[in-house]
Scaffold this active site. Structure first.
Site, PDB file in Angstrom:
ATOM      1  N   HIS A 109     -10.704  -1.632  12.113  1.00  0.00           N
ATOM      2  CA  HIS A 109      -9.569  -2.459  11.688  1.00  0.00           C
ATOM      3  C   HIS A 109      -9.280  -3.477  12.794  1.00  0.00           C
ATOM      4  CE1 HIS A 109      -5.114  -2.434  10.182  1.00  0.00           C
ATOM      5  NE2 HIS A 109      -5.799  -3.394   9.610  1.00  0.00           N
ATOM      6  N   TYR A 122      -1.538  -4.088  -6.468  1.00  0.00           N
ATOM      7  CA  TYR A 122      -1.207  -4.797  -5.240  1.00  0.00           C
ATOM      8  C   TYR A 122      -2.224  -4.602  -4.114  1.00  0.00           C
ATOM      9  CZ  TYR A 122       2.010  -7.440  -2.364  1.00  0.00           C
ATOM     10  OH  TYR A 122       2.587  -8.433  -1.623  1.00  0.00           O
ATOM     11  N   ARG A 168       0.851  -1.186   0.000  1.00  0.00           N
ATOM     12  CA  ARG A 168       0.000   0.000   0.000  1.00  0.00           C
ATOM     13  C   ARG A 168       0.889   1.239   0.000  1.00  0.00           C
ATOM     14  NH1 ARG A 168      -1.991   1.387   4.229  1.00  0.00           N
ATOM     15  NH2 ARG A 168      -1.245  -0.206   5.633  1.00  0.00           N
ATOM     16  N   SER A 197       0.206  -2.671  12.383  1.00  0.00           N
ATOM     17  CA  SER A 197       0.879  -3.766  11.673  1.00  0.00           C
ATOM     18  C   SER A 197       2.055  -4.295  12.495  1.00  0.00           C
ATOM     19  CB  SER A 197       1.347  -3.288  10.304  1.00  0.00           C
ATOM     20  OG  SER A 197       2.183  -2.176  10.459  1.00  0.00           O
ATOM     21  N   ASP A 203      -9.069  -9.214  10.199  1.00  0.00           N
ATOM     22  CA  ASP A 203      -8.622  -7.870   9.819  1.00  0.00           C
ATOM     23  C   ASP A 203      -9.664  -6.770   9.988  1.00  0.00           C
ATOM     24  OD1 ASP A 203      -6.493  -6.259   8.851  1.00  0.00           O
ATOM     25  OD2 ASP A 203      -7.414  -6.170   6.867  1.00  0.00           O
ATOM     26  N   ARG A 209       2.477 -12.147   0.450  1.00  0.00           N
ATOM     27  CA  ARG A 209       1.134 -12.441   0.970  1.00  0.00           C
ATOM     28  C   ARG A 209       0.598 -13.794   0.557  1.00  0.00           C
ATOM     29  NH1 ARG A 209      -1.392  -8.108   4.102  1.00  0.00           N
ATOM     30  NH2 ARG A 209       0.251  -6.545   4.085  1.00  0.00           N
ATOM     31  N   CYS A 220       2.112  -6.668  14.750  1.00  0.00           N
ATOM     32  CA  CYS A 220       1.819  -7.076  16.124  1.00  0.00           C
ATOM     33  C   CYS A 220       1.245  -8.493  16.179  1.00  0.00           C
ATOM     34  CB  CYS A 220       0.836  -6.109  16.780  1.00  0.00           C
ATOM     35  SG  CYS A 220       1.576  -4.508  17.171  1.00  0.00           S
ATOM     36  N   LYS A 222      -9.513  -2.433   2.208  1.00  0.00           N
ATOM     37  CA  LYS A 222      -9.201  -1.192   2.920  1.00  0.00           C
ATOM     38  C   LYS A 222     -10.030  -0.013   2.382  1.00  0.00           C
ATOM     39  CE  LYS A 222      -5.921  -3.344   5.218  1.00  0.00           C
ATOM     40  NZ  LYS A 222      -6.194  -3.852   6.569  1.00  0.00           N
TER      41      LYS A 222
END
Ligand code: TSX
Ligand code: MN
Length: 599
Positions: A227, A198, A70, A249, A278, A367, A251, A207
């Site tokens: 989120h 992507y 992103r 991100s 997510d 991914r 974690c 998102k």
């Protein structure tokens, strides 16, 4: 007779006139259609077959090396005024944004097929769900959307019934990073994304729709688009309670959403069920509780670090029917990434012979895309139209120091402040001092489609007469001791923290009140079999007055940027905590934690 699909047909015509594709294909979402797309991509090399003996129907996509993540600087919220987007977003005037990106779309699909993807975010019959249509010229996007959403005929039927949908216009364009835009027009329920193929830039349901447009729509309609992962936690009495959790991100959100409890817990009958990893859409039900759905139908997860040790459920679901993007491969063509196991990669993510001098074999943001129900811990309640009732909301961050393992908010307002105060370390550093942290309220920094100040006010607005709101907690799995080692084992053992939270909810567990919230005493947490030293325990739960005064000063400074949009109630709550910390340091040298028991 005019059909509710007229608006859709007109929009598809308009986009086709501008982009001038050779063909238009309306996606039905069938298996045959997916198969056909995969075959076409295998023929062009857009997809590569992985080892079909070990990984049936698994494929590898290698993206353009300049298109791997992103791009926040290309992400724009186009509201009539800059103030509505807030200091947390890039802003452009809608007319200017349309003009800029429409010029790029001009003729961009010549020689290509335009795909029309009707999709539903959430169970197809749920009143909490919302539909969208993505137009794209990327087969890879279609294949991923088919895994990530409820796509095709059923979604189109719902759109025809409702008449309203989010319009997402996407083209890979030239993939030139200088001409890459992910633009959101929340008042027009419109997304225009150009120049990237992507992830979150291109799979517009995720998102762009479910969070940025979703959060904007949620404020207008009285719900929350967050989120957050969603898990069901089953106790030995077969009661299942649901927890939603927001983390920045890196974690381990996906790992937590698929957690396997420690052996002793499993023997007693504890289980964790995955509803989502997510995104969480929540709305108050008639009974005053918050009901949540996962708007997605798949996982688009980071591969590196996923292993039998960190996430055995994920590893199991990735053995078949998975699209991998930018991972490495072994000599026998199996997908591979750093942290998976100690086999050696043969080719790196760009298809070069692996050479450590070129950096990691798999791209750090490589991914997997996989259907949600392939996860062994997948909860059938993820298909429940009514959603699941949320009993606890968890905020978290990666903090090597200062922040204890877990603490509980005194009430909703304090919990909202906890969410607004979230922060996480940006990079792994050798030392703990001076590690840069980034403020990331509710883990929504790149995803909130409007002014954060107004967003905090929206959160506060749920605190109404008759509301039966979840308890709010903050966790930090990443505190380190003086030796630089993690104090808490994490992973499956996080179950112990979840158990304490749910026992707070039911009134079965005790806590200590401190200025920053309620903390478990060592005896309130099940630490059996962990062999933590007394010093490690003290450090895990230590609330240092001086450190917290500095922390709250930083929070105050951060929140001040939202100016008149920042709710007075949040400011007042923050001032109360600052005052309590000041009083604590003046009255006693003892750690703040040695305070009175909380109710
Ligand atoms: O995902 C993680 N979780 C949540 C799991 C349910 N990770 C990985 C973070 C990167 C995405 C964690 N890392 C967690 C955690 O709870 N905790 C840690 C830190 C840690 C790392 C290694 C060990 C212990 C803690 N132990 C050993 O390596 C033996
Ligand atoms: Mn995410």
């Amino acid at each position: 007779m005019p059909s509710k699909l007229d608006a859709l047909n007109r929009w598809v015509d308009d986009v086709a006139k501008r982009t001038r594709p050779d063909h238009i294909h309306w996606c039905d979402g069938s298996d045959a259609e997916y198969r056909q797309l995969v075959d076409e991509m295998l023929a062009t090399g857009e997809l590569l077959e992985l080892n079909q003996q070990t990984h049936p129907r698994c494929y590898l996509h290698r993206s353009n090396p300049k298109d791997v993540a992103r791009v926040e600087k290309a992400t724009v919220i186009c509201t009539p005024t800059r103030d509505e987007a807030g200091p947390n977003n890039n802003w452009m005037a809608p007319a200017d944004a349309h003009a800029k990106v429409d010029a790029l779309f001009d003729g961009c699909m010549q020689g290509r097929t335009l795909y029309v993807i009707p999709y539903c975010m959430g169970p197809i019959g749920s009143p909490l769900s919302r539909c969208g249509v993505e137009i794209t010229d990327s087969k890879y996007v279609v294949a991923n959307m088919r895994i990530m959403t409820r796509m095709g005929t059923a979604a189109l039927a719902r759109i025809e019934r409702e008449g309203s949908f989010v319009k997402g216009q996407h083209s890979v364009g030239t993939l030139d990073p200088a001409n890459r835009w992910i633009m959101h027009f929340p008042n027009e329920l419109t997304i225009k994304s150009y120049g990237s193929g992507y992830g979150g830039n291109a799979l517009l349901g995720k998102k762009c729709h479910a969070l940025r447009i979703g959060s904007f729509q949620a404020r207008e309609e009285g719900w929350l688009a967050e989120h957050m992962l969603i898990v069901g936690i089953e106790n030995p009495k077969h009661e299942i309670r649901y927890v939603a959790a927001a983390f920045p991100s890196a974690c381990g959100k996906t790992n937590l959403s698929m957690l396997i409890p420690p052996e002793g817990y499993r023997r007693e009958g504890w289980r964790v069920w995955t509803v989502g990893d997510d995104i969480c859409w929540m709305r108050p039900g008639k009974d005053g509780r918050l009901y949540a759905i996962n708007p997605e139908a798949g996982y688009f997860g980071v591969a590196p670090g996923t292993s039998k040790k960190t996430n055995p459920n994920a590893l199991a679901m990735l053995q078949h029917d998975t699209i991998f993007t930018n991972v490495a491969v072994t000599a026998d063509n199996q997908p591979w990434w750093e942290g998976l196991d100690d086999r050696k990669p043969a080719k790196d993510w760009q298809g070069r012979d692996y050479d450590p001098a070129n950096g990691p074999a798999a791209h750090p943001n490589s991914r997997f895309t996989v259907r949600a129900n392939q996860c062994p811990s997948w909860s059938p309640e993820a298909e429940n139209d009514a959603g699941v009732p949320i009993d606890a909301i968890v905020f978290g961050g990666r903090r090597g120091s200062v922040v204890p393992l877990v603490f509980e908010a005194r009430d909703w307002t304090h919990g909202v402040l906890m969410g607004a105060s979230m922060a996480s370390e940006t990079t792994a550093a050798a030392t703990d001092v001076g590690v840069p942290i980034r403020r990331d309220p509710m883990a929504m920094k790149p995803f909130c489609g409007y002014n954060y100040g107004d967003y905090f006010a929206h959160w506060l607005s749920f605190d109404q007469a008759g509301a039966k709101l979840p308890r709010i907690f903050h966790v930090n799995w990443f505190r380190k001791g003086a030796d630089g080692k993690f104090l808490w084992p994490g992973f499956g053992d996080n179950m112990r923290v979840l158990e304490w939270m749910l026992k707070r909810v039911t009134g079965e567990a005790d806590a200590l009140a401190t200025p920053i919230g309620n903390l478990p005493r060592a005896e309130d947490l099940n630490l059996e079999g962990l062999h933590l030293s007394d010093t490690a325990l003290d450090e895990l739960f230590r609330v240092d007055t001086a450190e917290w005064r500095a922390e709250e000063a930083a929070v105050g400074e951060y929140l001040a940027q939202y100016g008149s949009h920042l709710p007075d109630r949040l400011k007042a709550e923050h001032q109360r905590i600052v005052a309590a910390l000041n009083a604590a340091s003046e009255s006693a040298a003892a750690p703040v934690r040695k305070a009175a028991a909380a109710s």
